[in-house]
Design an enzyme around this catalytic site. Structure first.
Site, PDB file in Angstrom:
ATOM      1  CB  ILE A 136      -0.650  -0.437   0.885  1.00 39.59           C
ATOM      2  CG1 ILE A 136       0.077   0.376   2.916  1.00 39.59           C
ATOM      3  CG2 ILE A 136      -2.398  -1.280   1.210  1.00 39.59           C
ATOM      4  CD1 ILE A 136      -0.758   0.571   3.467  1.00 39.59           C
ATOM      5  CD  GLU A 140      -2.311  11.723  -1.480  1.00 36.30           C
ATOM      6  OE1 GLU A 140      -2.695  12.554  -2.503  1.00 36.30           O
ATOM      7  OE2 GLU A 140      -3.166  11.153  -0.458  1.00 36.30           O
ATOM      8  CE  LYS A 178       8.154   4.164  -5.904  1.00 35.80           C
ATOM      9  NZ  LYS A 178       7.804   3.547  -7.345  1.00 35.80           N
ATOM     10  NE  ARG A 554      30.313 -27.679 -16.476  1.00 38.05           N
ATOM     11  CZ  ARG A 554      30.924 -27.856 -17.734  1.00 38.05           C
ATOM     12  NH1 ARG A 554      30.541 -26.994 -18.766  1.00 38.05           N
ATOM     13  NH2 ARG A 554      31.944 -28.678 -17.421  1.00 38.05           N
ATOM     14  CD  GLU A 627      37.087 -21.272 -17.846  1.00 38.84           C
ATOM     15  OE1 GLU A 627      36.611 -20.678 -19.238  1.00 38.84           O
ATOM     16  OE2 GLU A 627      37.110 -22.273 -17.045  1.00 38.84           O
TER      17      GLU A 627
END
Length: 709
Positions: A136, A140, A178, A554, A627
């Site tokens: 909610i 405001e 915000k 991986r 690798e």
């Protein structure tokens, strides 16, 4: 009494809406924006939905107030939550209806009740109140919380290790970041940002979603001071695992948005670049389809209505930014919102926030094909004309290109004189105030100012490669992006990068027509600094050369752990190479040898089934296999980190990589990450992990810290 007042206010709103040309006003109509133009049918649907929901909402709020015990209270809160969530999910009119209910909760005293319940001794009650509060927090209601309830929110954030409280606490913080710059600063000062960054290491999808949104909101709405604090607290680094979260595109998107906004702040740009997170933005956006992304949001209670005008307003400066990552993520976000708003028949919002012209400029000037395509799609979706992209090499324009550019910038009535005078790209870039007045008929000073504003932008984004042999344009852009506008004036005077330090300020003013003295000083200072700086090395070094740690993982099962390890090690001062985009197969051998050989340690992330593809890979085609073999051949200090990994039968492992089983492994503990990292650091600081026994029998277990079970 409360219901009577509420319904009376609502009926007045309905009466106001029924008159011709009169728009609705009142607490429930906030979602329509400052100048709503809802169609009569849509307004009637909103009225009908509120008619059905308001009495039930009042009854539930009243029940919560008079609840005799926790069970009755939780049942009432659950009923309110169900009403609000149902409203948010309503197609087209959900935002207006949901906001009306959110305002009603506040007017009935429910918001203050929820803030009080956040401090209730009963954990279940606190959780139920927190989940409802998160749903909610319209504008405001955020105002009310900022005035009287921020302390209760901050107290929740202090209990950051409570897994039950974390999901909705992070969601509430995402909303409150915000609210305003002042609120963001207070939240940061009292530990809210620290809590969010702590949760970034968790694996709970709901928590990670809220963390990503909180960091994006703090970056967008918190102001430059909050952005500096985010950089100081290493938020760009912690955004990396979120942007790398392959399982949730929304988390990735919010993290990319946050880091792009931070990078647009020149004061902290370099710090953000060093985090490595910024490099993930454009490749991630390129993989997404805005329409599909919008459809996934429509099925979410949190995002089904898209963003309000105030939220979208924060994206427009990103379109104007010199950072390509910021332009790219903003164009994508507006493209997604265009799809949602088109379904809601509310595309006028983009013109109201000034996004249309910015999108058109991106189409015309962006050097990124992805960003330009997204801007075109957004404009097309909202029914705006899509400008034709002109060739970027403005110095080579012929009069027809100049004519089209004049039309695009709204100077159609001046095209005839420009054509009569045969103004081409070269002349366009050299135009002066006297030329516009005497030869091209621009007698209005305001008109000339508008023209030069557009011409400056064209000069800033133009491609000068046909005449700029020393790449002076990019050097000027590195000093200050808007300094690229001076490229053609300098090049036309025979000035290149090597000669610039010999030029005087008077020559820049009189010969090159750089009118702003501050700009002249900055350019000359940068040129002299360049003269005394060491020349950049031209050798093609590997990105990882000289790094402390190369991380092999991986991708499908180990990306989250690999990204967490990267952040932890960077925060402890190690330089880390993590291959975020696999190298092209044809270039693999040389690149891999350089990157692995250049790193002092080889960290092997062994997640679930990490070595399965290596079994039977006798041709050495698997990336992880290659690798590992390269690390063994180079004699690297190999440190396996296992996470839900079962060591394979040595006989089934290819012989060229079988020696990796002889290295001790560190077992990753998600709950005790710091303890795991401390042990890993001891291995990195000179202690060899090589052992004569199989790794499956010698994995180093992590004991819980003292005082924890």
């Amino acid at each position: 009494m409360g219901l009577t007042l509420l319904l009376s206010a609502y009926k007045l709103c309905r009466l106001a809406m029924s008159g011709p040309g009169v728009r609705p006003e009142g607490w429930w109509a906030e979602g329509l924006g400052p100048c709503p133009e809802a169609s009569p049918g849509l307004a009637a649907d909103i009225q009908a939905a509120l008619d059905r929901a308001l009495p039930d909402l009042h009854q539930a709020v009243s029940a919560a107030k008079r609840a005799a015990g926790p069970q009755d209270l939780q049942a009432a809160l659950a009923e309110i939550l169900a009403l609000v969530e149902e409203a948010w999910l309503m197609p087209a009119l959900g935002r207006e209806v949901a906001r009306g209910l959110c305002h009603a909760v506040r007017m009935e005293g429910g918001l203050d009740l929820l803030l009080a319940l956040l401090q209730d001794p009963d954990l279940q009650t606190r959780c139920q109140a927190g989940r409802l509060l998160e749903q909610i927090l319209v504008a405001e209601n955020r105002d009310r919380v900022a005035r009287v309830g921020l302390g209760a929110i901050l107290n929740l954030a202090k209990e950051r290790e409570n897994a039950a409280l974390a999901p909705f606490t992070a969601g509430i913080l995402a909303h409150m970041f915000k609210h305003s710059e002042e609120t963001s600063l207070r939240l940061i000062a009292d530990g809210a940002l620290d809590a969010v960054l702590f949760w970034c290491r968790w694996s709970d999808p709901a928590v990670l979603r809220h963390c990503a949104a909180a960091l994006a909101n703090c970056a967008i709405y918190g102001g430059q001071q909050s952005q500096r604090l985010m950089a100081e607290k290493r938020a760009p680094e912690w955004l990396f695992p979120l942007a790398f979260a392959k399982d949730d595109a929304w988390v990735q998107f919010q993290a990319c948005l946050a880091v792009a906004v931070l990078a647009a702040n020149k004061e902290i740009e370099r710090e953000v670049e060093r985090s490595g997170t910024l490099a993930l933005v454009e490749p991630f956006v390129a993989t997404l389809d805005p329409g599909h992304f919008a459809r996934t949001l429509l099925h979410s209670a949190d995002h089904s209505q898209g963003r309000a005008a105030g939220d979208l307003q924060g994206l427009v400066p990103l379109l104007e930014s010199s950072r390509p990552e910021a332009q790219c993520i903003a164009a994508f976000y507006l493209c997604v919102e265009a799809d949602i708003k088109a379904r809601q028949r509310n595309t006028k919002i983009f013109a109201e926030i000034g996004a249309v012209q910015s999108l058109k400029r991106v189409v015309c000037y962006s050097s990124s094909g992805t960003t330009s395509a997204l801007a075109k799609r957004a404009l097309s979706t909202i029914g705006e004309e899509v400008p034709r992209r002109l060739p970027p090499s403005v110095p080579n324009w012929k009069p027809p290109e100049v004519q089209e550019w004049l039309q695009q910038i709204g100077f159609e009535k001046h095209r005839a004189l420009f054509l009569e005078r045969q103004v081409d790209g070269d002349l366009l870039l050299r135009l002066t105030e006297d030329d516009l007045v005497g030869d091209l008929g621009m007698t209005s000073s305001i008109t000339r100012k508008r023209f030069f504003r557009e011409l400056t932008e064209l000069k800033t984004y133009a491609n000068y490669s046909s005449c700029d042999r020393s790449n002076l344009a990019d050097w000027l852009g590195a000093v200050e992006p808007k300094f690229r506008q001076y490229t053609y004036s300098l090049v036309s005077c025979g000035i290149d990068r090597n000669f610039l330090h010999r030029v005087t300020e008077q020559q820049l003013l009189e010969d090159c027509r750089i009118g702003l003295g501050f700009h002249r000083v900055r350019i000359l200072n940068a040129a002299r600094e360049m003269l005394h700086s060491p020349l950049p090395c031209n050798s093609t070094k590997s990105i990882a050369e000289g790094t402390d740690v190369f991380i092999s993982y991986r991708r499908n099962t180990g990306s989250q752990l690999a990204s967490l390890l990267k952040v932890h090690l960077q925060l402890h001062g190690f330089s880390v190479f993590l291959d975020v985009e696999k190298l092209e197969a044809g270039k693999f051998e040389d690149k891999l040898t350089q990157s692995v050989a250049g790193a002092r340690n080889f960290l092997l992330v062994l997640s679930r089934n990490a070595l399965d593809r290596c079994m039977g890979d006798h041709g050495g085609k698997d990336w992880v296999h290659k690798e590992i073999v390269t690390a063994l051949n180079c004699g690297k200090n190999i440190i396996p980190v296992t996470d839900h990994f079962d060591w394979p039968d040595p006989e089934k492992v290819p012989e060229d990589m079988r020696a990796v089983l002889k290295f001790n492994g560190i077992k990753w503990s998600h709950e005790y990450q710091e303890a795991t990292i401390e042990k890993l650091i001891r291995f990195l600081q000179g202690r060899s992990s090589r052992d004569s026994s199989a790794g499956s029998e010698n994995s180093l277990e992590i004991s819980p810290p003292l005082g924890q079970n």
